[in-house]
Design a protein around this motif. Structure first.
Motif, PDB file in Angstrom:
ATOM      1  N   ILE A  79       0.854  -1.184   0.000  1.00 40.31           N
ATOM      2  CA  ILE A  79       0.000   0.000   0.000  1.00 40.31           C
ATOM      3  C   ILE A  79       0.890   1.235   0.000  1.00 40.31           C
ATOM      4  O   ILE A  79       1.879   1.302   0.730  1.00 40.31           O
ATOM      5  CB  ILE A  79      -0.907   0.026   1.246  1.00 40.31           C
ATOM      6  CG1 ILE A  79      -1.734  -1.269   1.332  1.00 40.31           C
ATOM      7  CG2 ILE A  79      -1.830   1.234   1.225  1.00 40.31           C
ATOM      8  CD1 ILE A  79      -2.530  -1.399   2.619  1.00 40.31           C
ATOM      9  N   ALA A  80       0.557   2.217  -0.834  1.00 41.20           N
ATOM     10  CA  ALA A  80       1.349   3.444  -0.892  1.00 41.20           C
ATOM     11  C   ALA A  80       1.311   4.145   0.460  1.00 41.20           C
ATOM     12  O   ALA A  80       0.248   4.249   1.082  1.00 41.20           O
ATOM     13  CB  ALA A  80       0.802   4.374  -1.974  1.00 41.20           C
ATOM     14  N   PRO A  81       2.456   4.614   0.959  1.00 39.38           N
ATOM     15  CA  PRO A  81       2.495   5.293   2.261  1.00 39.38           C
ATOM     16  C   PRO A  81       1.489   6.434   2.382  1.00 39.38           C
ATOM     17  O   PRO A  81       0.896   6.639   3.438  1.00 39.38           O
ATOM     18  CB  PRO A  81       3.936   5.807   2.345  1.00 39.38           C
ATOM     19  CG  PRO A  81       4.711   4.856   1.498  1.00 39.38           C
ATOM     20  CD  PRO A  81       3.797   4.506   0.353  1.00 39.38           C
ATOM     21  N   ALA A  82       1.284   7.161   1.286  1.00 36.41           N
ATOM     22  CA  ALA A  82       0.355   8.288   1.327  1.00 36.41           C
ATOM     23  C   ALA A  82      -1.095   7.839   1.450  1.00 36.41           C
ATOM     24  O   ALA A  82      -1.959   8.619   1.840  1.00 36.41           O
ATOM     25  CB  ALA A  82       0.523   9.151   0.079  1.00 36.41           C
ATOM     26  N   ALA A  83      -1.360   6.574   1.101  1.00 36.93           N
ATOM     27  CA  ALA A  83      -2.739   6.087   1.096  1.00 36.93           C
ATOM     28  C   ALA A  83      -3.065   5.192   2.278  1.00 36.93           C
ATOM     29  O   ALA A  83      -4.229   4.838   2.488  1.00 36.93           O
ATOM     30  CB  ALA A  83      -3.022   5.323  -0.201  1.00 36.93           C
ATOM     31  N   VAL A  84      -2.050   4.806   3.076  1.00 33.07           N
ATOM     32  CA  VAL A  84      -2.299   3.818   4.118  1.00 33.07           C
ATOM     33  C   VAL A  84      -3.184   4.362   5.243  1.00 33.07           C
ATOM     34  O   VAL A  84      -3.804   3.603   5.995  1.00 33.07           O
ATOM     35  CB  VAL A  84      -0.952   3.309   4.690  1.00 33.07           C
ATOM     36  CG1 VAL A  84      -0.302   4.379   5.585  1.00 33.07           C
ATOM     37  CG2 VAL A  84      -1.143   2.009   5.456  1.00 33.07           C
ATOM     38  N   GLY A  85      -3.312   5.679   5.356  1.00 32.36           N
ATOM     39  CA  GLY A  85      -4.202   6.253   6.361  1.00 32.36           C
ATOM     40  C   GLY A  85      -5.649   5.843   6.184  1.00 32.36           C
ATOM     41  O   GLY A  85      -6.448   5.947   7.116  1.00 32.36           O
ATOM     42  N   ILE A  86      -6.004   5.340   4.996  1.00 38.04           N
ATOM     43  CA  ILE A  86      -7.371   4.893   4.742  1.00 38.04           C
ATOM     44  C   ILE A  86      -7.749   3.735   5.658  1.00 38.04           C
ATOM     45  O   ILE A  86      -8.930   3.496   5.928  1.00 38.04           O
ATOM     46  CB  ILE A  86      -7.539   4.483   3.251  1.00 38.04           C
ATOM     47  CG1 ILE A  86      -9.017   4.324   2.879  1.00 38.04           C
ATOM     48  CG2 ILE A  86      -6.770   3.197   2.961  1.00 38.04           C
ATOM     49  CD1 ILE A  86      -9.778   5.603   2.886  1.00 38.04           C
TER      50      ILE A  86
END
Length: 418
Positions: free
Chosen positions: A57-64
Motif C-alpha cells: 500500500i502506498a504510504p500516502a494512502a495507508v491512512g485509509i
C-alpha cells in the motif's frame, strides 16, 4: 403502595426491567470486554507503516485503514447499537464478540490490501459492542447505582483506547503486525465464552410498532424529545475533540529533536492517561447523588487548566505528565456523567441513547485528530495547546450557558439534590 413499589411500577410502565443490581465481578467483566473491543479500533495506528510495506500500500494512502475503521464504527453506532432496545442483549453481545473475533482473523491473515480494508471495516462495525455493553450495564444496575456502574464499565473503554497503541507496538515488535490481530482474535473468543456464561438474558419490553426501521426512526426522534441528550452529545463532541487534539499530535514533538524519544517511551505516556481515567471511575456516584452539574463544571475547568502544564512539554516532562493526568481524569468524569444523565432520562431507550450520543464522540474524535495535525504543521506545539485550550473553554462556556438557562437560581444548579 410503598416508595419502592411505586418505583418498580414506574420502571415497568416505562419498559425498564426491574433492576436486580450489577455485581462487582460482572461490572469488571463488562469493563474488560469493553477495553478489548475498543482497542481493536486503535491497534492499527502505530502499525500503518508495517501494513503498507507488507501489502504494497502506498504510504500516502495507508491512512485509509484508520479512516475505514472509524467509518465502520460510525455505521455500527447508527445501525447495530439501537438493536439493544429490541433484541435479547445477551445474545447480541455474544454474537458481536464472536463476529469480532472472525473480523480480526480476516485482518490478521489478509493477503491483499482489499482484504485488509474489508476486514478493518468489519472490525470497526462490530466494535460497537462496547456501547451495547454500557447500555446493558446501565439497565442491569439499580437506579441508585447506575452512575457507578457506568463509571466502572467506561473505565475499561478509556483504558482500552489509551493502552491500545502501546500494546500493539509491543506485540508487533515481538511477532509482526499480524500477531496483534491474531492474538486479539483469540482473546475475543475467550471473552465471548465468558460473557455467554456470565450474562443474564435480557429481553427488552416490547416497543410499539417494534420494527427495525421504527427503531432507527425513534433514535433520531430522541434528539428532538430529550434536551439532555442534545446537551450531553455536544459535550461529548467537544471533550473527545479535545482528547484527540492531544493524543494525535503528541508523538510529533516527543519523537523529534531535542527530545527524540522512542515510540515505546511515548506509548508509556498512555499509562499515565489510564491512571487519570481510572481515578475518575467513581465520578458516576456523584451523578447518582445529584451532583452531575457541579461535577461537569469542575471537570471542564480542570480540562482547561490541564493545557497549561501540557504547554510546558519542552521545559519539563513531569509537567506534561501532570497535564495528561488532569486531561484524562476530567474527560472520564464528564463522559461518565453524560451517560449517567441520558440513561436516567429514558432507561427504556438506553441503547438508542448511548448509540446516538456516541455518534458525536466519533465526530469530535475525527475533528480533533484532523485539526491537531494541521495546526501543528502551521504553529507547532504552542498552536496545538492553544487549540486544545480553546476547545476546553468552549465546552466550559456551553456548560455555563446551560446552567444559566435553568429555571432555578444558578447556585441551586451547583448543589446536590436533597
Amino acid at each position: 403502595m410503598t416508595k419502592q413499589d411505586a418505583a418498580t411500577a414506574g420502571r415497568a410502565a416505562s419498559g425498564e426491567t426491574p433492576a436486580r443490581g450489577l455485581s462487582s465481578a460482572t461490572a469488571l467483566l463488562f469493563a474488560v470486554a469493553c477495553g478489548l473491543s475498543v482497542a481493536n479500533i486503535y491497534f492499527a495506528q502505530p502499525l500503518l507503516d508495517a501494513m503498507a510495506q507488507d501489502l504494497g500500500i502506498a504510504p500516502a494512502a495507508v491512512g485509509i485503514v484508520v479512516t475505514l475503521t472509524q467509518v465502520g464504527y460510525a455505521v455500527g453506532l447508527m445501525l447495530i447499537v439501537p438493536l439493544g432496545d429490541l433484541w435479547d442483549r445477551r445474545r447480541l453481545v455474544v454474537g458481536q464478540t464472536v463476529l469480532s473475533a472472525a473480523a480480526l482473523g480476516i485482518v490478521g491473515t489478509a493477503s491483499s490490501a482489499a482484504m485488509l480494508l474489508a476486514g478493518m471495516v468489519l472490525v470497526g462495525l462490530l466494535a460497537v459492542v462496547v456501547q451495547v455493553l454500557v447500555a446493558y450495564a446501565a439497565t442491569l444496575a439499580a437506579p441508585s447505582e447506575r452512575g457507578r456502574a457506568i463509571g466502572t464499565v467506561t473505565s475499561g473503554v478509556v483504558t482500552g483506547i489509551l493502552l491500545a497503541r502501546f500494546v500493539s507496538g509491543t506485540l508487533a515488535d515481538i511477532g509482526g503486525w499480524r500477531t496483534v490481530y491474531l492474538v486479539s482474535s483469540g482473546l475475543m473468543l475467550v471473552m465471548a465464552a465468558l460473557l455467554a456464561r456470565a450474562l443474564p438474558r435480557h429481553q427488552p419490553a416490547p416497543m410499539a410498532g417494534s420494527s427495525y426501521l421504527g427503531l432507527l426512526r425513534s433514535t433520531a426522534e430522541l434528539f428532538v424529545q430529550e434536551p439532555i441528550l442534545r446537551e450531553r452529545a455536544l459535550f461529548a463532541l467537544l471533550i473527545f475533540a479535545n482528547l484527540n487534539v492531544f493524543w494525535t499530535s503528541i508523538v510529533l514533538p516527543l519523537t523529534t529533536p531535542p527530545l527524540s524519544l522512542s515510540h515505546t517511551a511515548v506509548g508509556l505516556l498512555g499509562i499515565a492517561g489510564v491512571a487519570g481515567a481510572l481515578a475518575a471511575r467513581n465520578t458516576g456516584r456523584l451523578a447518582d447523588r445529584g451532583w452531575a452539574q457541579r461535577t461537569t463544571g469542575l471537570s471542564l475547568l480542570l480540562m482547561l487548566a490541564a493545557w497549561a502544564p501540557i504547554a510546558c512539554l519542552h521545559q519539563s516532562l513531569w509537567l506534561l505528565l501532570a497535564g495528561v493526568l488532569m486531561l484524562d481524569f476530567s474527560l472520564q468524569a464528564v463522559h461518565v456523567t453524560n451517560q449517567s444523565l441520558i440513561v436516567a432520562a429514558r432507561p427504556d431507550a438506553s441503547s438508542r441513547l448511548i448509540g446516538g450520543y456516541m455518534v458525536f464522540y466519533s465526530i469530535g474524535s475525527a475533528l480533533g485528530a484532523i485539526s491537531s495535525t494541521v495546526v501543528y504543521a502551521m504553529a507547532g506545539w504552542t498552536g496545538v495547546c492553544m487549540l486544545g485550550a480553546a476547545i476546553s473553554a468552549a465546552a466550559l462556556l456551553v456548560w455555563i450557558i446551560t446552567v444559566s438557562r435553568a429555571q432555578v437560581p444558578a447556585g441551586a444548579c451547583l448543589m446536590p439534590a436533597p
